[in-house]
Design an enzyme around this catalytic site. Structure first.
Site, PDB file in Angstrom:
ATOM      1  NE  ARG A  91      -7.933  -5.443  -7.228  1.00  0.00           N
ATOM      2  CZ  ARG A  91      -7.504  -6.680  -7.124  1.00  0.00           C
ATOM      3  NH1 ARG A  91      -7.830  -7.563  -8.043  1.00  0.00           N
ATOM      4  NH2 ARG A  91      -6.753  -7.047  -6.114  1.00  0.00           N
ATOM      5  CG  ASP A 250      -3.225   1.095   0.656  1.00  0.00           C
ATOM      6  OD1 ASP A 250      -2.089   1.002   1.144  1.00  0.00           O
ATOM      7  OD2 ASP A 250      -3.649   0.340  -0.231  1.00  0.00           O
TER       8      ASP A 250
HETATM    9  P1  AMP Z   1      -4.270  -3.746  -2.791  1.00  0.00           P
HETATM   10  O1  AMP Z   1      -2.887  -4.314  -2.839  1.00  0.00           O
HETATM   11  O2  AMP Z   1      -5.347  -4.683  -3.244  1.00  0.00           O
HETATM   12  O3  AMP Z   1      -4.594  -3.105  -1.488  1.00  0.00           O
HETATM   13  O4  AMP Z   1      -4.290  -2.581  -3.897  1.00  0.00           O
HETATM   14  C1  AMP Z   1      -3.435  -1.479  -3.875  1.00  0.00           C
HETATM   15  C2  AMP Z   1      -3.865  -0.468  -4.914  1.00  0.00           C
HETATM   16  O5  AMP Z   1      -3.747  -1.029  -6.233  1.00  0.00           O
HETATM   17  C3  AMP Z   1      -5.307  -0.001  -4.796  1.00  0.00           C
HETATM   18  O6  AMP Z   1      -5.343   1.349  -5.188  1.00  0.00           O
HETATM   19  C4  AMP Z   1      -6.026  -0.882  -5.777  1.00  0.00           C
HETATM   20  O7  AMP Z   1      -7.218  -0.319  -6.216  1.00  0.00           O
HETATM   21  C5  AMP Z   1      -4.998  -0.988  -6.898  1.00  0.00           C
HETATM   22  N1  AMP Z   1      -5.161  -2.203  -7.710  1.00  0.00           N
HETATM   23  C6  AMP Z   1      -4.900  -3.486  -7.365  1.00  0.00           C
HETATM   24  N2  AMP Z   1      -5.161  -4.323  -8.371  1.00  0.00           N
HETATM   25  C7  AMP Z   1      -5.592  -3.562  -9.409  1.00  0.00           C
HETATM   26  C8  AMP Z   1      -6.005  -3.840 -10.752  1.00  0.00           C
HETATM   27  N3  AMP Z   1      -6.039  -5.080 -11.244  1.00  0.00           N
HETATM   28  N4  AMP Z   1      -6.367  -2.791 -11.519  1.00  0.00           N
HETATM   29  C9  AMP Z   1      -6.334  -1.543 -11.058  1.00  0.00           C
HETATM   30  N5  AMP Z   1      -5.953  -1.229  -9.813  1.00  0.00           N
HETATM   31  C10 AMP Z   1      -5.590  -2.205  -8.994  1.00  0.00           C
HETATM   32 MG    MG Z   2      -6.038  -2.203  -0.656  1.00  0.00          MG
END
Ligand code: AMP
Ligand code: MG
Length: 481
Positions: A91, A250
């Site tokens: 995103r 990540d």
């Molecule tokens: P995060 O927990 O924010 O570090 O995200 C973990 C993974 O989930 C990353 O690859 C983000 O890009 C993906 N991600 C989180 N929220 C969304 C969303 N609403 N739509 C698509 N991908 C998401």
């Molecule tokens: Mg992340």
């Protein structure tokens, strides 16, 4: 049209193509600027008026791509709660790298900018509350002197996102030294060739650790430097009571900046088991675990660069092992340095660690607020009745008297190392509620203003130093003066 002074030079886009997917952000219906970080815009050499203009806002909404940008979604993998997954910008879109007038290179990334090939099941969007939250906490972290990504702008999209309920959509513009993560290396190690992995490592060295270009083994150097940066970073988190909440690989940058403010928060009452994230049911990322997890993540980084450390795997493992086994001691050195500063210590004594440990234990058993305990010491407001708290205070006073430094110097050092305020969860929530539910941004602006100089000890900050009510409130008794 006003010139925003964007100055793009996109080195990441010159990496082998499997590191990203070139694509534009998905346009949104009705973008509106809600927050603009004026001082950051200035630091970056950007024209604030141009940024706030209709064309400027269109850039932050993903509706217009500025000249020189080469938008892309980055590919990466990562261990999430211990399990390996293919991830990537699901995103987010990297617009490119802006080079500031002083020559600093920063990523300009839109977060919440629509679906990408890495979105998996997600909608590619973000809600206003969490984006404002990242803005507040990241800017507070920066003001506290902790390496972090920055927040330049939040725009609302005029669209709703579906979570448990319908929420207003928003996009955050994030500014970072880079978005190269441990997970980027894991991705290369698992799915790409050795040449591509090497290209990434060379890239990271050139961008973040340029001294490594002259090292005898530049990849060992990279591993060592990343480890040092992470040890220093997590020590800083522990010293201010910051809990990241999702220390997946990540979410760990190669540059050593704090990234991805999700379910993060600052601890009130001192307790190593403190967890804020509702998804962290096992407490993997609890406050007291953060240093171990950082070490674990560094081990994953070491694994991913193994093929570069030595041609023979056994030798490579040996080299990696020798580096990463230094992590715990390194972390402790940084932490102890920071704790000494918090207690106004200029010299080192063997028993300092014990004295610090005793204070932390007392905070735990008496349910004292972490920040305010150091604040009380700094302001000489240690009005406890309990004998063991008084005894500790006496021992500490004796310790600071032994170092041949004036009292003023001691307290000055403490003021510089103990924040008068932190972004307490309930104050952050209050600011978000006003903004999201009532469109009132004044509460957030006042909070941001107070957080800009956390070591200032001003009158304005006093209201923000009050810990939350009621049950979590640290137990404190006053004996009168
Ligand atoms: P995060 O927990 O924010 O570090 O995200 C973990 C993974 O989930 C990353 O690859 C983000 O890009 C993906 N991600 C989180 N929220 C969304 C969303 N609403 N739509 C698509 N991908 C998401
Ligand atoms: Mg992340």
């Amino acid at each position: 049209m006003l010139n925003a002074n964007w100055n793009f030079d996109n080195s990441y886009a010159r990496l082998p193509e499997r590191f990203f997917t070139r694509m534009r952000p998905t346009p949104v219906r009705d973008p509106k600027l809600v927050v603009l970080n004026r001082s950051l815009a200035e630091e970056l050499g950007l024209n604030r008026e141009a940024l706030a203009s209709e064309e400027g806002v269109a850039v932050f909404a993903g509706n217009r791509v500025p000249d020189g940008a080469e938008p892309l979604a980055q590919a990466y993998a990562g261990h999430q709660f211990g399990y390996f997954n293919m991830l990537g910008d699901g995103r987010a879109i990297l617009l490119g790298e802006h080079v500031t007038p002083s020559g600093e290179r920063v990523d300009i990334q839109l977060k919440g900018s629509g679906r990408t090939p890495y979105s998996r099941g997600g909608d590619g969007r973000a809600a206003l509350g969490p984006m404002l939250r990242e803005y507040i906490i990241s800017e507070a972290m920066h003001a506290l002197g902790i390496p972090t990504t920055r927040s330049l702008v939040v725009v609302t999209t005029g669209e709703v996102v579906m979570r448990e309920t319908e929420l207003p959509g928003a996009i955050l513009t994030r500014v970072a030294a880079s978005h190269v993560r441990v997970g980027t290396f894991q991705y290369a190690a698992r799915f790409l060739s050795k040449e591509e992995l090497q290209a990434l490592a060379d890239y990271a060295i050139k961008r973040h650790y340029p001294n490594g270009e002259h090292a005898s083994n530049r990849y060992v150097f990279l591993l060592e430097e990343v480890m040092k940066k992470q040890a220093a970073l997590v020590a800083k988190w522990q010293l201010v009571g910051f809990i990241h909440g999702v220390m997946n690989t990540d979410n760990m940058t190669i540059s050593g900046e704090t990234i991805d403010y999700g379910p993060c928060a600052f601890m009130d009452v001192y307790d190593l088991k403190t967890v804020f994230s509702s998804i962290d049911t096992q407490g993997r990322y609890a406050y007291g675990n953060q240093p171990y997890i950082a070490g674990w993540n560094i081990a994953r980084f070491a694994e991913s660069v193994l093929p570069l450390l030595h041609d023979e795997e056994e030798k490579a493992i040996e080299i990696a092992q020798k580096v990463i086994e230094q992590f715990p001691a390194l972390y402790e050195t940084y932490w102890l340095q920071g704790m000494r500063a918090k207690l106004g210590l200029w010299t080192e004594e063997a028993k300092d660690k014990k004295l610090i440990g005793e204070l932390l234990h007392l905070m735990y058993t008496h349910r004292l607020d972490y920040t305010n305990t150091f604040r009380a010491l700094t302001l000489e407001e240690w009005h406890f009745c309990e004998q063991e708290l008084r005894d500790w205070y006496t021992r500490w006073q004796q310790r600071i008297a032994r170092q041949g430094v004036t009292k003023d110097e001691v307290y000055e050092r403490m003021r510089q190392n103990n924040p008068a305020i932190i972004p307490r969860n309930y104050r952050v929530e209050e600011a978000l509620t006003a903004a999201v539910e009532r469109g009132d941004y004044t509460v957030m602006e006042q909070l941001l203003h107070a957080l800009q100089h956390p070591y200032a000890y001003t009158k304005e900050q006093e209201q923000y130093a009050i810990p939350p009510e009621p049950s979590d409130r640290p137990y404190r008794t006053f004996c009168g003066t």
